[in-house]
Design an enzyme around this catalytic site. Structure first.
Site, PDB file in Angstrom:
ATOM      1  N   GLY A  88       0.654  -1.417  -0.121  1.00 19.24           N
ATOM      2  CA  GLY A  88       0.108  -0.198   0.329  1.00 19.24           C
ATOM      3  C   GLY A  88       0.789   1.274   0.404  1.00 19.24           C
ATOM      4  O   GLY A  88       1.819   1.557  -0.173  1.00 19.24           O
ATOM      5  N   ARG A  89       0.225   1.947   0.406  1.00 16.22           N
ATOM      6  CA  ARG A  89       0.898   3.345   0.452  1.00 16.22           C
ATOM      7  C   ARG A  89       2.088   4.224   1.777  1.00 16.22           C
ATOM      8  O   ARG A  89       3.134   4.615   1.526  1.00 16.22           O
ATOM      9  CB  ARG A  89       0.439   4.641   0.316  1.00 16.22           C
ATOM     10  CG  ARG A  89      -0.763   4.826  -0.944  1.00 16.22           C
ATOM     11  CD  ARG A  89      -1.163   6.363  -1.333  1.00 16.22           C
ATOM     12  NE  ARG A  89      -2.570   6.400  -0.660  1.00 16.22           N
ATOM     13  CZ  ARG A  89      -2.731   7.583   0.038  1.00 16.22           C
ATOM     14  NH1 ARG A  89      -1.882   8.596   0.526  1.00 16.22           N
ATOM     15  NH2 ARG A  89      -3.771   7.315   0.732  1.00 16.22           N
ATOM     16  N   GLU A  92       5.639   3.473   1.622  1.00 13.24           N
ATOM     17  CA  GLU A  92       6.567   5.413   1.000  1.00 13.24           C
ATOM     18  C   GLU A  92       6.841   5.818   1.705  1.00 13.24           C
ATOM     19  O   GLU A  92       7.991   6.858   2.298  1.00 13.24           O
ATOM     20  CB  GLU A  92       5.558   5.995   0.113  1.00 13.24           C
ATOM     21  CG  GLU A  92       6.513   6.952  -0.667  1.00 13.24           C
ATOM     22  CD  GLU A  92       5.046   7.712  -1.396  1.00 13.24           C
ATOM     23  OE1 GLU A  92       5.127   9.064  -1.609  1.00 13.24           O
ATOM     24  OE2 GLU A  92       4.536   7.285  -1.723  1.00 13.24           O
ATOM     25  N   CYS A 118       4.127  -5.836  -2.356  1.00  9.46           N
ATOM     26  CA  CYS A 118       3.164  -4.793  -3.435  1.00  9.46           C
ATOM     27  C   CYS A 118       4.782  -4.358  -3.785  1.00  9.46           C
ATOM     28  O   CYS A 118       6.114  -3.874  -3.629  1.00  9.46           O
ATOM     29  CB  CYS A 118       2.291  -4.211  -2.826  1.00  9.46           C
ATOM     30  SG  CYS A 118       1.719  -2.904  -3.655  1.00  9.46           S
ATOM     31  N   HIS A 119       4.608  -2.524  -2.395  1.00  6.83           N
ATOM     32  CA  HIS A 119       5.697  -1.840  -2.372  1.00  6.83           C
ATOM     33  C   HIS A 119       6.240  -1.644  -0.555  1.00  6.83           C
ATOM     34  O   HIS A 119       7.350  -1.242  -0.420  1.00  6.83           O
ATOM     35  CB  HIS A 119       4.106  -0.108  -2.155  1.00  6.83           C
ATOM     36  CG  HIS A 119       3.868   0.165  -2.947  1.00  6.83           C
ATOM     37  ND1 HIS A 119       2.307  -0.686  -4.402  1.00  6.83           N
ATOM     38  CD2 HIS A 119       4.216   1.287  -4.196  1.00  6.83           C
ATOM     39  CE1 HIS A 119       2.322   0.483  -4.413  1.00  6.83           C
ATOM     40  NE2 HIS A 119       3.820   1.369  -5.076  1.00  6.83           N
ATOM     41  N   TYR A 138       5.737  -4.307  -6.272  1.00  3.20           N
ATOM     42  CA  TYR A 138       4.586  -3.196  -7.618  1.00  3.20           C
ATOM     43  C   TYR A 138       5.591  -2.696  -9.051  1.00  3.20           C
ATOM     44  O   TYR A 138       6.471  -2.304  -8.077  1.00  3.20           O
ATOM     45  CB  TYR A 138       3.557  -2.809  -7.307  1.00  3.20           C
ATOM     46  CG  TYR A 138       2.593  -2.041  -7.984  1.00  3.20           C
ATOM     47  CD1 TYR A 138       1.218  -3.264  -8.339  1.00  3.20           C
ATOM     48  CD2 TYR A 138       2.824  -1.657  -8.180  1.00  3.20           C
ATOM     49  CE1 TYR A 138       0.474  -2.652  -9.458  1.00  3.20           C
ATOM     50  CE2 TYR A 138       1.985  -0.145  -9.497  1.00  3.20           C
ATOM     51  CZ  TYR A 138       1.114  -1.438  -8.781  1.00  3.20           C
ATOM     52  OH  TYR A 138      -0.500  -0.868 -10.392  1.00  3.20           O
TER      53      TYR A 138
END
Length: 192
Positions: A88-89, A92, A118-119, A138
């Site tokens: 997800g975010r 980051e 993913c991330h 991702y």
């Protein structure tokens, strides 16, 4: 005594990439501690639901409130048998937190099982310890993986990549693959 897994989260972690591993690992008898920097047991993180609906990138919708069960400041890394990094975010911005990066460094240095989906590999990239490793993520994370000297492996969305103690996958569509491989790294007997 049950093996302990540290599930690293942040606000707007991907909903499926949080809920599914948490529920599966708990169902199989693992003790799973969910943590987030600057939060304690009883606090929650907001999740986001990402979907692939034919756009150039995934869409994002507000998910659930996922309750944490461990204070971030009380984590003793030596107590854990494995690390699971949701996507997800959140990766980051979590990769900018020195304590988060040090958690990833600990598991990499000690060759303990790590799953990053993913991330999630963005946190591993921030350690500076991936040179020569093979992983996936991702697709938008591929340039970061290559820039740190690791090899980005492009796979179908439902596959995972294993490199020694590290298993990675591009999205929640690969839950069966990443979770099976993570469990094998933890010493479970899995029939694939």
């Amino acid at each position: 005594m049950a093996k302990k897994i540290l599930l690293l989260l942040g606000d707007y972690t991907e909903d499926y990439e949080t809920m599914v591993p948490y529920i599966l690992l708990k169902t199989l008898g693992y003790e799973v501690h969910t943590v987030c920097p600057d939060k304690k047991a009883g606090d929650y993180v907001k999740t986001a639901i990402h979907d692939f609906e034919g756009d150039q990138t995934y869409t994002e919708k507000r998910g659930h409130n996922f309750v944490l069960n461990k204070d971030f400041t009380e984590v003793c890394l030596g107590d854990y048998d494995g690390l699971y990094i949701s996507g997800g975010r959140s990766p980051e911005y979590l990769r900018n937190n020195e304590d988060v990066v040090n958690i990833a460094k600990y598991f990499l240095t000690n060759s303990k099982p790590i799953a990053a989906i993913c991330h999630g590999p963005q946190i591993l990239v921030a350690t500076g310890m991936l040179r020569g490793r093979k992983l996936t993520a991702y697709p938008s994370v591929a340039p970061e993986i290559r820039a740190c000297g690791a090899e980005y492996i492009e796979v179908q969305g439902d596959n995972a990549v294993v490199d020694e103690n590290l298993v990675t996958s591009p999205s929640w569509a690969a839950h069966t693959s990443i979770l099976s491989e993570f469990l094998i790294l933890l010493g479970a007997k899995i029939k694939l």
